[in-house]
Design a protein around this motif. Structure first.
Motif, PDB file in Angstrom:
ATOM      1  N   MET A 161      20.654  61.902  46.420  1.00 18.51           N
ATOM      2  CA  MET A 161      21.318  60.883  45.627  1.00 18.51           C
ATOM      3  C   MET A 161      22.828  61.127  45.582  1.00 18.51           C
ATOM      4  O   MET A 161      23.604  60.188  45.679  1.00 18.51           O
ATOM      5  N   THR A 162      23.243  62.377  45.443  1.00 17.28           N
ATOM      6  CA  THR A 162      24.668  62.688  45.370  1.00 17.28           C
ATOM      7  C   THR A 162      25.375  62.315  46.664  1.00 17.28           C
ATOM      8  O   THR A 162      26.461  61.737  46.628  1.00 17.28           O
ATOM      9  N   LEU A 163      24.780  62.627  47.806  1.00 18.03           N
ATOM     10  CA  LEU A 163      25.395  62.297  49.094  1.00 18.03           C
ATOM     11  C   LEU A 163      25.528  60.784  49.248  1.00 18.03           C
ATOM     12  O   LEU A 163      26.557  60.291  49.706  1.00 18.03           O
ATOM     13  N   ARG A 164      24.515  60.061  48.831  1.00 18.71           N
ATOM     14  CA  ARG A 164      24.560  58.602  48.910  1.00 18.71           C
ATOM     15  C   ARG A 164      25.725  58.055  48.074  1.00 18.71           C
ATOM     16  O   ARG A 164      26.452  57.166  48.498  1.00 18.71           O
ATOM     17  N   LEU A 165      25.907  58.606  46.880  1.00 16.74           N
ATOM     18  CA  LEU A 165      27.037  58.178  46.038  1.00 16.74           C
ATOM     19  C   LEU A 165      28.375  58.563  46.660  1.00 16.74           C
ATOM     20  O   LEU A 165      29.329  57.791  46.625  1.00 16.74           O
ATOM     21  N   GLN A 166      28.458  59.759  47.238  1.00 15.31           N
ATOM     22  CA  GLN A 166      29.705  60.201  47.862  1.00 15.31           C
ATOM     23  C   GLN A 166      30.071  59.298  49.043  1.00 15.31           C
ATOM     24  O   GLN A 166      31.241  59.030  49.275  1.00 15.31           O
ATOM     25  N   LEU A 167      29.085  58.832  49.778  1.00 16.36           N
ATOM     26  CA  LEU A 167      29.356  57.931  50.885  1.00 16.36           C
ATOM     27  C   LEU A 167      29.855  56.572  50.401  1.00 16.36           C
ATOM     28  O   LEU A 167      30.497  55.848  51.146  1.00 16.36           O
ATOM     29  N   ARG A 168      29.573  56.253  49.138  1.00 13.62           N
ATOM     30  CA  ARG A 168      30.081  55.012  48.545  1.00 13.62           C
ATOM     31  C   ARG A 168      31.365  55.270  47.753  1.00 13.62           C
ATOM     32  O   ARG A 168      31.735  54.483  46.899  1.00 13.62           O
ATOM     33  N   ASP A 169      32.043  56.395  48.006  1.00 14.65           N
ATOM     34  CA  ASP A 169      33.328  56.771  47.393  1.00 14.65           C
ATOM     35  C   ASP A 169      33.220  57.301  45.972  1.00 14.65           C
ATOM     36  O   ASP A 169      34.220  57.380  45.268  1.00 14.65           O
TER      37      ASP A 169
ATOM     38  N   ARG B  98      32.788  60.405  43.428  1.00 16.26           N
ATOM     39  CA  ARG B  98      33.074  61.839  43.473  1.00 16.26           C
ATOM     40  C   ARG B  98      32.752  62.456  42.120  1.00 16.26           C
ATOM     41  O   ARG B  98      32.754  61.770  41.100  1.00 16.26           O
ATOM     42  N   LEU B  99      32.515  63.761  42.121  1.00 19.45           N
ATOM     43  CA  LEU B  99      32.272  64.465  40.873  1.00 19.45           C
ATOM     44  C   LEU B  99      33.537  64.373  40.026  1.00 19.45           C
ATOM     45  O   LEU B  99      34.614  64.779  40.453  1.00 19.45           O
ATOM     46  N   THR B 100      33.410  63.810  38.843  1.00 20.15           N
ATOM     47  CA  THR B 100      34.534  63.578  37.952  1.00 20.15           C
ATOM     48  C   THR B 100      34.309  64.343  36.661  1.00 20.15           C
ATOM     49  O   THR B 100      33.220  64.307  36.092  1.00 20.15           O
TER      50      THR B 100
ATOM     51  N   ASN C 292      30.333  63.588  35.524  1.00 14.61           N
ATOM     52  CA  ASN C 292      29.397  62.673  36.172  1.00 14.61           C
ATOM     53  C   ASN C 292      29.996  62.232  37.505  1.00 14.61           C
ATOM     54  O   ASN C 292      31.183  62.443  37.758  1.00 14.61           O
ATOM     55  N   MET C 293      29.195  61.591  38.336  1.00 13.13           N
ATOM     56  CA  MET C 293      29.713  60.996  39.568  1.00 13.13           C
ATOM     57  C   MET C 293      30.388  59.685  39.199  1.00 13.13           C
ATOM     58  O   MET C 293      29.804  58.863  38.484  1.00 13.13           O
ATOM     59  N   ASP C 294      31.637  59.492  39.665  1.00 14.96           N
ATOM     60  CA  ASP C 294      32.390  58.294  39.319  1.00 14.96           C
ATOM     61  C   ASP C 294      33.341  57.942  40.453  1.00 14.96           C
ATOM     62  O   ASP C 294      33.594  58.753  41.340  1.00 14.96           O
ATOM     63  N   MET C 295      33.872  56.718  40.422  1.00 18.51           N
ATOM     64  CA  MET C 295      34.723  56.225  41.490  1.00 18.51           C
ATOM     65  C   MET C 295      36.134  55.956  40.971  1.00 18.51           C
ATOM     66  O   MET C 295      36.326  55.221  40.006  1.00 18.51           O
ATOM     67  N   ALA C 296      37.124  56.593  41.614  1.00 19.72           N
ATOM     68  CA  ALA C 296      38.529  56.373  41.260  1.00 19.72           C
ATOM     69  C   ALA C 296      39.019  55.128  41.969  1.00 19.72           C
ATOM     70  O   ALA C 296      38.507  54.785  43.029  1.00 19.72           O
ATOM     71  N   PRO C 297      39.988  54.422  41.495  1.00 19.02           N
ATOM     72  CA  PRO C 297      40.745  54.640  40.259  1.00 19.02           C
ATOM     73  C   PRO C 297      40.190  53.879  39.062  1.00 19.02           C
ATOM     74  O   PRO C 297      40.711  53.997  37.966  1.00 19.02           O
ATOM     75  N   SER C 298      39.108  53.120  39.241  1.00 22.48           N
ATOM     76  CA  SER C 298      38.613  52.303  38.123  1.00 22.48           C
ATOM     77  C   SER C 298      37.743  53.090  37.140  1.00 22.48           C
ATOM     78  O   SER C 298      37.637  52.713  35.985  1.00 22.48           O
ATOM     79  N   PHE C 299      37.090  54.161  37.600  1.00 17.65           N
ATOM     80  CA  PHE C 299      36.236  55.021  36.772  1.00 17.65           C
ATOM     81  C   PHE C 299      35.251  54.214  35.917  1.00 17.65           C
ATOM     82  O   PHE C 299      35.279  54.279  34.691  1.00 17.65           O
ATOM     83  N   PRO C 300      34.342  53.447  36.535  1.00 21.70           N
ATOM     84  CA  PRO C 300      33.427  52.615  35.749  1.00 21.70           C
ATOM     85  C   PRO C 300      32.486  53.415  34.843  1.00 21.70           C
ATOM     86  O   PRO C 300      32.198  52.991  33.720  1.00 21.70           O
ATOM     87  N   GLU C 301      31.995  54.561  35.310  1.00 20.74           N
ATOM     88  CA  GLU C 301      31.085  55.371  34.487  1.00 20.74           C
ATOM     89  C   GLU C 301      31.808  55.962  33.286  1.00 20.74           C
ATOM     90  O   GLU C 301      31.281  55.960  32.168  1.00 20.74           O
ATOM     91  N   LEU C 302      32.998  56.491  33.501  1.00 23.63           N
ATOM     92  CA  LEU C 302      33.777  57.058  32.399  1.00 23.63           C
ATOM     93  C   LEU C 302      34.148  55.980  31.396  1.00 23.63           C
ATOM     94  O   LEU C 302      34.040  56.178  30.184  1.00 23.63           O
ATOM     95  N   ARG C 303      34.553  54.818  31.873  1.00 24.93           N
ATOM     96  CA  ARG C 303      34.897  53.706  30.961  1.00 24.93           C
ATOM     97  C   ARG C 303      33.680  53.282  30.144  1.00 24.93           C
ATOM     98  O   ARG C 303      33.786  53.023  28.945  1.00 24.93           O
TER      99      ARG C 303
END
Length: 86
Positions: free
Chosen positions: A1-9, A11-13, A35-46
């Motif tokens: 699951m982590t690799l799949r998320l990393q391939l979608r940009d 990263r461990l945040t 958690n795994m999140d995507m910069a620069p919008s950080f949807p999970e953190l938000r």
């Protein structure tokens, strides 16, 4: 699951969240979120910070964010010293 998320940009945040204690607003407390999140919008953190402001009493003071590099190759290092404590 982590690799799949990393391939979608994704990263461990890691976020260091400073918040004010509800009973003692002059004091700050630290909470570490990771958690795994995507910069620069950080949807999970938000999403987490929105939950915090809606549901928890501690008012947010500041949030500091760090992210792991993209698809990094794991590294192994040898210990520089071996210490024994009795």
């Amino acid at each position: 699951m982590t690799l799949r998320l990393q391939l979608r940009d994704y990263r461990l945040t890691t976020a260091e969240i400073l918040y004010r204690l509800p009973d003692h607003p002059a004091l700050l407390q630290t909470y570490i979120w990771q958690n795994m999140d995507m910069a620069p919008s950080f949807p999970e953190l938000r999403r987490f910070l929105d939950f915090w402001t809606r549901s928890l009493d501690g008012r947010l003071h500041s949030v500091r964010v760090a992210q792991q590099a993209r698809l990094a190759v794991p590294s192994v290092r040898h210990a520089g010293a071996w210490l024994t404590i009795h």
